[in-house]
Design an enzyme around this catalytic site. Structure first.
Site, PDB file in Angstrom:
ATOM      1  N   TYR A  30      11.529  97.979  86.439  1.00 24.03           N
ATOM      2  CA  TYR A  30      12.248  97.504  85.261  1.00 24.03           C
ATOM      3  C   TYR A  30      13.348  98.480  84.834  1.00 24.03           C
ATOM      4  CZ  TYR A  30       8.403  94.174  84.533  1.00 24.03           C
ATOM      5  OH  TYR A  30       7.484  93.166  84.674  1.00 24.03           O
TER       6      TYR A  30
ATOM      7  N   ASP B  42       8.839  87.227  75.634  1.00 17.93           N
ATOM      8  CA  ASP B  42       9.705  88.406  75.662  1.00 17.93           C
ATOM      9  C   ASP B  42      10.366  88.591  74.309  1.00 17.93           C
ATOM     10  OD1 ASP B  42       9.738  89.443  78.494  1.00 17.93           O
ATOM     11  OD2 ASP B  42      10.325  87.363  78.878  1.00 17.93           O
TER      12      ASP B  42
END
Length: 373
Positions: free
Chosen positions: A282, A148
């Site tokens: 998300y 990430d």
């Protein structure tokens, strides 16, 4: 005979937790493939109780080595740990504590690092340990596993700054998406390894957990979880049951939203494999577009041939994903409607096995397609 010693370091995950991120899958695959694997879990202290940390069930098993699936697991519990406050002034005051934390003594941690051939540092607070790793073991191949973007997951600015200061210690950066490459202007050692799926995980998922004839949508995981999506979608589609697994909290939603606690990876598979559609809800966050190429849940939906609903920033060029604008009820309804209409018509996608992804992580030079085009 062992192929070599590999240590994985994470500031969020422990190998023994129910959830299964890519770092768990790779560690397990390498252990099964003949490597001597250790999994070091950090950033765990009394503060973890206030955060509802998924590792809390391991509190009394911390600071001692436990072997699971042939992997040496070690949860490093300290009195306190530094964290990002979200406030610029408070973050400046917190920065020196990251330096102190990186030097806290622990004989098990140091022995694990000193004996490693490869040290895989997951994108997280674990990056502050690069200097310590190199000091203990100058010959180890240090790999920064960029799962990430640090900005996207809200890491403290010190972590990025320290990563850049210690860039020369990193043998190579392993990314899941080239969209993350601009974060590493300091490195000329960028590689991309992609996802893995082990077909045997899905060969015996069992019978459906859903009532016959019921249209269902499933979401698994807690990263950047947007509960608002379900308030809009469930109200617009009262005949669809929305199953939310492991989001990490309870929230108010229509009665056709069922919230499940976190469950072991294999227990989630019947819910995913038998769902009508998948959901990856998300939240918008800085630089979040890379999720179009790095979301494990979206990859699983592709593998199973399930249409997926996700924010428009995560659709990428995948035709079986139906994008919406967060907090836009109209676009959410349109995306869910499109995915439901496509159910049963999506062809499954084949992925490499996790064992190959593990080899690509350790030795990208053996795989020309891991290099920038």
């Amino acid at each position: 005979m062992s192929k070599g010693k590999v240590v994985f370091i994470s500031a969020f995950h422990d190998y023994r937790t129910a959830k299964r991120a890519s770092i768990h899958q790779i560690a397990g695959a390498l252990a099964r493939g003949g490597y001597d694997v250790s999994f070091l879990s950090t950033r765990f202290s009394r503060l973890s109780w206030s955060k509802g940390d998924s590792r809390l069930f391991l509190w009394d098993r911390a600071n001692r080595i436990e072997t699971v699936d042939g992997i040496q697991c070690y949860l490093w519990r300290t009195p306190l740990h530094p964290f990002a406050t979200g406030n610029k002034i408070a973050d400046r005051m917190m920065a020196p504590l990251f330096q102190l934390y990186a030097r806290l003594p622990d004989l098990h941690v140091d022995a694990m690092l000193a004996e490693a051939d490869h040290v895989v540092v997951e994108a997280s607070v674990a990056a502050i340990l690069l200097r310590r790793i190199h000091h203990l073991n100058p010959c180890a191949r240090i790999i920064y596993y960029a799962t990430d973007r640090l900005e996207t997951v809200g890491a403290h600015p010190f972590v990025q700054q320290q990563l850049e200061r210690d860039a020369k210690l990193v043998h190579h950066v392993s990314m899941r998406s080239w969209l993350m490459a601009p974060d590493f202007h300091w490195a000329d050692r960028l590689t991309r390894i992609g996802f893995g799926i082990d077909p045997e995980d899905f060969e015996a998922v069992g019978s459906t957990p859903y009532p016959a004839g019921q249209r269902t949508a499933v979401s698994v995981g807690s990263m950047l979880f947007d509960e608002g999506f379900f308030r809009h979608a469930a109200a617009a589609f009262p005949d669809v049951m929305f199953h939310v697994i492991g989001c990490g909290r309870r929230f108010d939603a229509p009665s056709n939203v069922i919230i499940h606690d976190e469950m072991p990876f294999r227990d989630t598979l019947p819910y995913i494999a038998h769902a009508t559609i998948g959901v990856a809800p998300y939240l918008q966050a800085p630089g979040v577009e890379y999720l179009a190429e790095t979301s494990l849940k979206l990859a699983q939906f592709e593998y199973l041939g399930r249409p997926a609903v996700c924010p428009d920033f995560a659709t990428g060029d995948v035709r079986s994903r139906y994008g919406y604008r967060p907090d836009d009820a109209g676009s959410i309804e349109e995306a869910v409607s499109g995915a439901l209409a496509a159910a049963g018509s999506v062809s499954p996608v084949i992925f490499p096995k996790w064992a190959e992804i593990g080899e690509r992580l350790l030795y990208p030079e053996h795989y020309p397609d891991t290099a920038p085009a």
